[in-house]
Design an enzyme around this catalytic site. Structure first.
Site, PDB file in Angstrom:
ATOM      1  N   HIS A   1       0.904  -1.176  -0.036  1.00  0.00           N
ATOM      2  CA  HIS A   1      -0.106   0.115   0.029  1.00  0.00           C
ATOM      3  C   HIS A   1       0.893   1.386  -0.039  1.00  0.00           C
ATOM      4  O   HIS A   1       0.407   2.385  -0.343  1.00  0.00           O
ATOM      5  CB  HIS A   1      -0.751   0.009   1.138  1.00  0.00           C
TER       6      HIS A   1
ATOM      7  N   ASP B   1      -1.753   2.246  -4.658  1.00  0.00           N
ATOM      8  CA  ASP B   1      -3.242   2.642  -3.965  1.00  0.00           C
ATOM      9  C   ASP B   1      -4.262   1.610  -4.645  1.00  0.00           C
ATOM     10  O   ASP B   1      -4.047   0.863  -5.580  1.00  0.00           O
ATOM     11  CB  ASP B   1      -3.472   3.983  -4.306  1.00  0.00           C
TER      12      ASP B   1
END
Length: 549
Positions: free
Chosen positions: A522, A526
């Site tokens: 992450h 995204d």
């Protein structure tokens, strides 16, 4: 005997300190390249060239930390305690590279060293044969004590954290002593494993030779470690105590983190975020000692955790303890590090593969006619993943703490399970290769992995990984662990037939679907970017002819 080269040009004749250092480092690398091409005699120039690189890195780092004068940097870096070079060479350290055009820098000195008790000899250390290797095992020796060896001949087979690699000899001579024999395990990089002498008559003098444990590890350190650590330890001691508050304010101002080059490299190699460290160097700069202390404390915390009593303590339980191979240890360490430091999240999608299976049948008919390798579903998945990475390059990246590195090459690692452990050979530039080439490379690399004969170039440099447990094992869906420093890995499940509603209430049809799960970092990817990549991948799988365009 090869004569040493005179060093007659002074440092002042080369311009500014920074330019001198860059010039020395550049030319030192040139000498290494030339010496490897020309042969053993020239090969003996590598030692000085490596030391010049070491001095260049250290002196440059000192200048970045406030030591502006080249002579001062030389004193600190090559001080009497370091003995990097004889003191007579300190003043004209930079002079040798002026002689390179004449190519008289063939050999600065012999590797063979001597002392008052033993004849000239060379200590062979455990080599670093992969970027992540810190220790290795000796699988077997191909030479024995008393054998004559020439440059380029294979001395032994070394089991690294990735594969079993042949170790070649760099000097001509005779093997006087094998310190660690076949099957020796957990040998640190740089630890002495053998002794080579120049003269055959000197072999007998090393019959009872042994290496003291305190002396063996001294060669393990990276070139810039000894004097850099010394400098970094001495510098904080000179800092005035009242400046402590100011130091912290300066180092954290405007969210900028100050650190030494060695500290940054060490932190990057061990996936340590600099923001989690508190600098003890000048003006709050993070130095190597800070990173080392952090790593030591992290290991201490892990080892201090109470060990759960395993089922081995149950009376009457029959069991066997299986030793871990070097590959198993490294795999466990890297996967644990990945789950502890990378914020994973997972995206799953079902892809219809009827058209993919139809295209595969047609292509395999052509392959059988031409005598080529059969194309598997996994080969098509690799091609689709590579093309999707080219379309969504954000997923072809790595987290580098201070920045995100986006790769221009699409190199796909393929997970291969073997009796020796898990291997991930790489298909380079998979987006540019045809399916038949990918199929042939995958099968050849998988065979090498099963034979434990992969070379470093066969598994290094991957930017994305594909792991398939569907075809071979029938696993419907799973979540894979990211292979650092990559930012994503694709887990491929098995295909299954499903009943689909038709155009009318009483109509239906059959379709084959395959589940794939993308594990994402992450910090780099995204959620929307990961979904975009899966959409592109699904498009290629469900319309496979587009991969051929």
């Amino acid at each position: 005997m090869v004569s040493s080269v005179s060093r007659s040009v002074t440092a002042s004749s080369c311009g500014g300190g920074g330019d001198q250092i860059r010039s020395v480092m550049t030319l030192a690398f040139q000498i290494i390249r030339h010496s490897r091409k020309i042969g053993s005699r020239l090969g003996r120039s590598i030692d000085y060239a490596t030391k010049d690189i070491r001095f260049g890195v250290e002196a440059r780092a000192l200048m970045l930390q406030g030591v502006e004068d080249l002579d001062d940097a030389m004193k600190v870096t090559i001080g009497p305690k370091d003995k990097l070079l004889p003191e007579s060479h300190h003043k004209n350290y930079f002079g040798w590279h002026e002689l390179l055009p004449c190519f008289t820098m063939v050999a600065t000195r012999r590797h063979f060293s001597t002392n008052s008790e033993l004849p000239p000899h060379e200590t062979i250390g455990m080599p670093s044969l992969s970027p992540t290797m810190t220790e290795g095992n000796i699988a077997r020796w191909l030479k024995k004590e008393g054998d004559k060896v020439l440059p380029g001949e294979v001395l032994c087979e070394v089991e690294t954290d990735k594969a079993t690699v042949e170790m070649e000899c760099m000097e001509e001579g005779y093997i006087a002593k094998i310190i660690h024999g076949d099957g020796s395990k957990d040998l640190k990089v740089g630890e002495a494993i053998a002794i080579i002498v120049e003269e055959e008559g000197d072999i007998e003098k090393f019959k009872d030779y042994s290496v003291s444990k305190s002396a063996a590890p001294t060669e393990v350190k990276t070139p810039s470690e000894p004097s850099q650590s010394k400098t970094e330890e001495e510098t904080p001691a000179k800092a005035a105590e009242p400046n402590a508050t100011k130091t912290e304010e300066v180092s954290r101002s405007e969210d900028r983190i100050f650190s030494s080059p060695l500290a940054r490299k060490l932190a990057e190699d061990n996936n340590v975020p600099l923001s989690s460290l508190k600098g003890t160097g000048p003006d709050g700069r993070i130095v190597k000692a800070d990173v080392v202390d952090y790593l030591a404390s992290r290991e201490k915390d892990v080892s201090a955790q109470p060990k759960a009593k395993g089922p081995a303590t149950v009376p009457g339980l029959d069991y066997v303890d299986l030793p871990n191979s070097q590959i198993r240890k490294v795999t466990a360490s890297r996967l644990l590090l990945s789950k502890q430091t990378i914020p994973h999240y997972y995206l799953t999608v079902d892809t219809r593969v009827d058209k993919l299976m139809e295209l595969r049948s047609k292509l395999n008919a052509i392959q059988e006619t031409s005598g080529g390798k059969r194309i598997s579903v996994n080969d098509l998945v690799i091609k689709a993943a590579a093309l999707a990475l080219r379309k969504v390059p954000q997923c072809n990246s790595s987290w580098m703490n201070d920045f995100i590195r986006q790769y221009n090459n699409v190199n796909i690692n393929v997970a291969v399970q073997t009796d020796n452990g898990l291997f991930v050979p790489v298909i380079r530039d998979a987006d540019k290769k045809g399916l038949s080439i990918i199929a042939e490379e995958v099968k050849n690399l998988a065979q090498k992995a099963k034979e434990n004969s992969l070379k470093p170039e066969n598994y290094e440099g991957g930017t994305f990984t594909v792991s398939n447990l569907g075809g071979p094992f029938g696993v419907k869906q799973f979540c894979a662990i990211i292979n650092p420093p990559q930012c994503a890995i694709l887990a491929v499940g098995s295909a299954e037939r499903r009943v689909l509603p038709g155009g009318a209430p009483d109509q239906f049809e059959f379709g084959s679907f395959m589940s794939v799960t993308l594990s994402c970092d992450h910090r780099v990817i995204d959620g929307a970017i990961g979904a975009e990549w899966l959409k592109a991948f699904k498009g290629y799988i469900e319309n496979p002819h587009s991969m051929l365009l």
